[in-house]
Every structure is written in C-alpha cells, then in structure tokens.
Motif scaffolding. Structure first.
Motif, short mmCIF file in Angstrom:
data_model
loop_
_atom_site.label_atom_id
_atom_site.label_comp_id
_atom_site.label_asym_id
_atom_site.label_seq_id
_atom_site.Cartn_x
_atom_site.Cartn_y
_atom_site.Cartn_z
N MET A 135 -11.33 -1.25 -7.08
CA MET A 135 -10.41 -1.94 -6.24
C MET A 135 -9.96 -0.99 -5.12
SD MET A 135 -6.68 -3.21 -7.23
CE MET A 135 -6.44 -4.88 -6.99
N ARG A 136 -10.00 -1.48 -3.93
CA ARG A 136 -9.64 -0.69 -2.76
C ARG A 136 -8.31 -1.19 -2.21
NH1 ARG A 136 -13.25 0.07 2.57
NH2 ARG A 136 -12.19 1.92 3.23
N VAL A 137 -7.35 -0.20 -1.99
CA VAL A 137 -6.03 -0.55 -1.48
C VAL A 137 -5.85 0.13 -0.14
CG1 VAL A 137 -3.55 -0.40 -1.87
CG2 VAL A 137 -5.10 -0.77 -3.79
N SER A 138 -5.34 -0.59 0.80
CA SER A 138 -5.08 -0.04 2.12
C SER A 138 -3.57 0.00 2.35
CB SER A 138 -5.76 -0.92 3.18
OG SER A 138 -5.45 -0.43 4.44
N LEU A 139 -3.11 1.10 2.87
CA LEU A 139 -1.68 1.26 3.12
C LEU A 139 -1.50 1.68 4.57
CD1 LEU A 139 1.23 1.44 2.01
CD2 LEU A 139 0.74 3.81 1.46
N THR A 140 -0.62 1.02 5.26
CA THR A 140 -0.36 1.34 6.66
C THR A 140 1.12 1.61 6.83
OG1 THR A 140 -2.14 -0.13 7.37
CG2 THR A 140 -0.52 0.50 9.03
N VAL A 141 1.42 2.72 7.52
CA VAL A 141 2.80 3.05 7.86
C VAL A 141 2.90 3.01 9.37
CG1 VAL A 141 4.61 4.80 7.77
CG2 VAL A 141 3.06 4.50 5.83
N ARG A 142 3.86 2.26 9.86
CA ARG A 142 4.02 2.12 11.30
C ARG A 142 5.43 2.59 11.66
NH1 ARG A 142 2.12 -3.34 13.33
NH2 ARG A 142 0.15 -2.27 13.41
N VAL A 143 5.52 3.42 12.67
CA VAL A 143 6.81 3.92 13.15
C VAL A 143 7.00 3.43 14.57
CG1 VAL A 143 8.16 5.97 13.67
CG2 VAL A 143 6.67 5.95 11.67
N ASP A 144 8.13 2.81 14.83
CA ASP A 144 8.44 2.35 16.18
C ASP A 144 9.32 3.43 16.82
OD1 ASP A 144 9.07 1.11 18.52
OD2 ASP A 144 9.82 -0.72 17.60
N ALA A 145 8.76 4.17 17.73
CA ALA A 145 9.45 5.29 18.33
C ALA A 145 10.21 4.92 19.60
CB ALA A 145 8.46 6.41 18.64
N LEU A 146 10.25 3.64 19.94
CA LEU A 146 10.92 3.23 21.17
C LEU A 146 12.40 3.62 21.20
CD1 LEU A 146 9.32 -0.26 21.89
CD2 LEU A 146 8.88 1.93 23.04
#
Length: 152
Positions: free
Chosen positions: A1-12
């Motif tokens: 099983m493949r898991v994808s994790l994304t972290v997004r930072v809004d630097a505005l």
C-alpha cells in the motif's frame, strides 16, 4: 500500500509581515526617540543613585576640598551640577544615544591616572553613561514593538 503525504505552507501572511517590517526599518525615528528617552532616564537614575552599581566613594581629600569650597555635603559627580546638566539625548532614523560635550566627562566615565599636587593619583571610573540589563531589555522591547507595528 502506497501513502502520499503533502504538507503545504502558505507564506503570504509571513511575507506580508516581512514587507511591513522592511518598510518600518526605513525610518525607525519613533522607536529611536523612545530609546533615547530610556537612555536619558537611565543616566538620571545613575546620578541619583550615585552609580548602579555604586560608584567608588570620594577620597577624603576631595571631601575636604569640597567642604572648603562650599560644595559639601553633596553627591559624587555633582559639585556644580554641570556634568549632569550637560547630558543630552539624540536620535535619528537609525540611531539613538546620550552624551556630553564636556571635556572632563571621559575622566569620570573611564577613570584616569593623573598627577595631583606632584603625586600620582587614580581618579576611579564612575560610569554615568551606563544601562542596566533591565533597561537593555526595555530597549529591545521598544524596537521589537516598533518593527511588529505595535509602537507608532
């Protein structure tokens, strides 16, 4: 099983804050005026307390001379009051300070080995242009408050 994790930072928001700081740095006069005031107050406290920490006491011969001249009892570094009265504050968009233009002020601030009546004598340092750690913290807070928009 493949898991994808994304972290997004809004630097505005952070970039907007940095832009505001960048603009405020261009003219820090309001903060520097407050810093100069803190420094002036510190010097006044130093004269009132005769040093923080306490200055070296006057030599008995100095006290005797002051008595003879009518300047005793009195405080250390306050024979006529000229030195204290000469302390002036200054500030501009980048700097703040206090100082004096009296030639003898440096002798009192830093001390001096001199010759008095043919004898070598040490005039001890009595630093009147000095800030306490607490005052340095207050200055740091003023600058931080100004840069973050809290001080106008």
């Amino acid at each position: 099983m493949r898991v994808s994790l994304t972290v997004r930072v809004d630097a505005l928001e952070a970039m907007a804050a940095l832009g505001s700081i960048k603009e405020r740095i261009k003219d820090m006069s309001p903060a520097m005026q407050r810093v100069a005031s803190i420094m002036q107050s510190s010097v006044e406290k130093n004269f009132d307390a005769e040093g923080r920490p306490k200055w070296h006491p006057l030599h008995p011969l100095t006290i005797r001379d002051r008595m003879r001249q009518g300047y005793w009892p009195g405080k250390i570094l306050h024979r006529t009051g000229a030195l204290r009265a000469s302390i002036a504050q200054y500030f501009d968009s980048r700097r703040a300070g206090v100082g004096t233009n009296l030639k003898y002020a440096a002798v009192h601030q830093y001390g001096e080995l001199t010759s008095i009546k043919g004898r070598r004598a040490l005039i001890p340092a009595r630093p009147f242009l000095k800030l306490t750690d607490e005052e340095m913290g207050e200055i740091t807070n003023v600058i931080n408050d100004y840069l973050l928009g809290g001080l106008k």
